[in-house]
Write a protein that holds these residues in place. Structure first.
Motif, short mmCIF file in Angstrom:
data_model
loop_
_atom_site.label_atom_id
_atom_site.label_comp_id
_atom_site.label_asym_id
_atom_site.label_seq_id
_atom_site.Cartn_x
_atom_site.Cartn_y
_atom_site.Cartn_z
N TYR A 136 0.84 -1.20 0.00
CA TYR A 136 0.00 0.00 0.00
C TYR A 136 0.87 1.25 0.00
O TYR A 136 2.05 1.20 0.37
N GLU A 186 -2.22 -7.50 -2.78
CA GLU A 186 -3.01 -6.34 -2.38
C GLU A 186 -2.18 -5.10 -2.64
O GLU A 186 -1.01 -5.04 -2.25
N TRP A 187 -2.78 -4.11 -3.28
CA TRP A 187 -2.13 -2.82 -3.44
C TRP A 187 -3.19 -1.76 -3.66
O TRP A 187 -4.25 -2.02 -4.21
N ASN A 188 -2.93 -0.57 -3.17
CA ASN A 188 -3.84 0.55 -3.35
C ASN A 188 -3.22 1.76 -2.64
O ASN A 188 -2.27 1.62 -1.88
N ARG A 235 -5.92 9.13 -6.24
CA ARG A 235 -5.88 7.68 -6.35
C ARG A 235 -5.70 7.26 -7.81
O ARG A 235 -4.97 6.33 -8.13
N VAL A 281 -2.75 4.94 -9.20
CA VAL A 281 -3.01 3.68 -9.91
C VAL A 281 -2.27 3.65 -11.24
O VAL A 281 -1.64 2.63 -11.60
N PHE A 303 -5.42 -5.47 -7.35
CA PHE A 303 -5.89 -4.24 -6.74
C PHE A 303 -6.85 -4.56 -5.59
O PHE A 303 -7.65 -5.49 -5.66
N TYR A 304 -6.72 -3.78 -4.50
CA TYR A 304 -7.64 -3.95 -3.38
C TYR A 304 -8.57 -2.75 -3.32
O TYR A 304 -8.16 -1.67 -2.96
N TYR A 336 -11.65 2.24 -0.81
CA TYR A 336 -10.75 1.35 -1.56
C TYR A 336 -11.33 0.85 -2.88
O TYR A 336 -10.59 0.56 -3.81
N ILE A 393 -13.21 0.06 -6.52
CA ILE A 393 -13.15 0.68 -7.84
C ILE A 393 -14.55 0.77 -8.46
O ILE A 393 -14.76 1.44 -9.45
N THR A 423 -10.68 6.74 -11.19
CA THR A 423 -9.81 5.59 -10.96
C THR A 423 -10.17 4.43 -11.89
O THR A 423 -9.28 3.79 -12.47
#
Length: 520
Positions: free
Chosen positions: A410, A446-448, A458, A462, A483-484, A493, A495, A506
């Motif tokens: 993150y 997990e990433w965000n 954001r 991204v 993607f989280y 969080y 999308i 996003t």
């Protein structure tokens, strides 16, 4: 849904100033004039032109800086406009370089004048941090991000002139991904870990391509308010091919995951299953031993694999952020780069849970791939599990082997390709380290950005992260980035929202990037 907790950014401690010659004693009082001091004062008053870049005393008799100050050297002492600098003595040379004054003392140590003190440094003529990929030979030295000076001589490795006695006999020293790698005469590679140990690895420069077709992924939950068919359609609209979904062996959680697996098999999408067991039993009590932890999860992991294998599920993640459990991490603000970041007494419990899940899966699905998950910069945790070590340094414990290295990254953790140590200090390339150390594919599961980001920020994040991830997928074996998350029920969080309405900009940034960058 609960807001996710994030590691706060830490700051590096400021470098301290040091005297040029501690304990030398006998310095003259500030204000004494050197031989020829009257001339130096006169030069300063006259506003003479600054000396050419690279001027040294000796061989020149003086240096004039950009402010017109005149610097001279006499009997080891430094004089500025004829006034002795009480902080500097035992000096053998002054240097004017790129607008700064430097001095070298009798021990060959360099210092930069920062007024009124001097800060230790390297000879600035050596250049800054060495280029990535610099190797000795053919280079004669390497400068790391902390301004340390590394050399080799007769197989020995030297840091700032002091031999590293723990280093194997070296035929080559390589600076790559902001870490040091060493090759012996037999061709074996070692990496100098962040704890200062030399650990076996492979040549980090060898490019390893990722398996095509599963790069773009996203996270979900078994209790989302839409059907498997709707979920599959949402992924296809975004361009994602991989869906991370967690469960334990209960009907409430496993049945929706099995239904998703059936739908994904038809839609030709990959279901990446997180087996989500932790370190405690059903009552919330920590398991009492490694054996108890292993036994408690083994059968449940086997049951999950048995239920999903018929529907094409082949890859499982065994545990979620277990290294960040309060029973394991001693201080949640540490990055996981030191053995001392982790609880020695409870470490076997975590190891038992991970081993139990891996062995449980493979007992019914031997060809399945099992991943182990880490966070922030938990390379010390990964190394200890891989090598069968404890945080106290003891060895000979069960070694954990995984088929996929998985990581969470993150925004507050930092750039995974230049991630810091304990949130500070010089960064290093974590996927390159893992490629060389463990030799298996790498997934960012997990990433965000943090929940405080605006959607405009954001969206920018991204796009930047997808570009970095995509550029490294063929060299560092980054197989999937997930993607989280698909929806969080709000704007923290997800999308999309719970009605599958896209959250812009996003969503558009993600979708456009996927369309323009094929997963091949």
């Amino acid at each position: 849904m609960k807001r996710r907790q994030f590691l706060g950014c830490l700051t590096a401690a400021a470098s301290s100033y040091v005297l040029v010659a501690c304990g030398g004693g006998g310095t003259d009082a500030l204000g004494n004039i050197a031989s020829g001091g009257d001339s130096a004062v006169a030069d300063a008053a006259a506003g003479v032109t600054a000396s050419p870049n690279g001027t040294t005393v000796p061989s020149a008799s003086k240096i004039v800086d950009n402010a017109g100050n005149v610097w001279t050297l006499s009997k080891g002492y430094v004089y500025k406009n004829g006034v002795k600098d009480s902080h500097a003595y035992n000096m053998t040379m002054l240097l004017w370089y790129n607008g700064a004054i430097y001095g070298e003392n009798t021990s060959k140590a360099f210092y930069q004048y920062v007024g009124p003190s001097w800060k230790q440094c390297l000879d600035p003529r050596l250049g800054g941090t060495s280029a990535d990929g610099t190797a000795i030979p053919p280079a004669t030295y390497i400068i790391d991000k902390s301004n340390n000076y590394w050399t080799m001589s007769n197989g020995g490795v030297f840091k700032n002139g002091v031999q590293d006695r723990t280093a194997p006999s070296a035929a080559m020293l390589l600076w790559y991904g902001s870490l040091f790698y060493l090759k012996t005469g037999t061709g074996q590679f070692y990496v100098r870990s962040l704890t200062g140990e030399w650990l076996t690895c492979t040549d980090p420069r060898i490019a390893k391509a990722a398996k095509a077709g599963s790069f773009y992924g996203i996270n979900g939950h078994y209790d989302y308010p839409f059907t498997p068919t709707q979920t599959a359609a949402a992924l296809q609209a975004l361009g994602c091919t991989t869906y991370r979904l967690g469960c334990v062996n209960t009907a409430k959680q496993l049945n929706p995951v099995v239904a998703m697996a059936k739908q994904f098999q038809t839609a030709k999408l990959d279901l990446f299953t997180l087996i989500n067991y932790g370190l405690r039993d059903g009552s919330g009590t920590l398991y009492t031993s490694e054996a108890a932890a292993y036994s408690a999860v083994h059968a449940n992991a086997a049951a999950i694999a048995k239920a999903l294998a018929p529907y094409g599920v082949t890859t499982y993640e065994c545990g979620n952020e277990l290294t960040r459990d309060p029973a394991i991490i001693l201080n949640s603000t540490t990055a996981g780069t030191s053995h001392n970041d982790f609880n020695n007494a409870n470490w076997p419990i975590m190891r038992g849970v991970i081993r139990g899940m891996i062995d449980g899966v493979k007992s019914v699905q031997p060809t399945a791939r099992c991943g182990v998950n880490f966070c922030v910069a938990d390379v010390a945790a990964a190394d200890m599990l891989w090598d069968g070590r404890q945080p106290d340094g003891s060895t000979g414990h069960p070694a954990v082997r995984w088929d996929v290295t998985t990581w969470h990254n993150y925004s507050p953790y930092g750039d995974i390709f230049n991630i810091g140590t304990d949130g500070a200090g010089p960064g290093f390339n974590l996927p390159v380290y893992c490629k060389a150390r463990y030799g298996v594919p790498f997934m960012i599961t997990e990433w965000n950005a943090g929940p405080e980001y605006t959607e405009a920020n954001r969206s920018t994040y991204v796009g930047k992260q997808l570009t970095e991830f995509y550029n490294a997928r063929q060299s560092d074996q980054i197989e999937s980035v997930m993607f989280y998350e698909l929806t969080s029920g709000d704007y923290t969080y997800g999308i999309v929202l719970d009605n599958l309405t896209a959250i812009q900009p996003t969503y558009g940034t993600f979708q456009t990037f996927v369309k323009q960058h094929a997963d091949i």
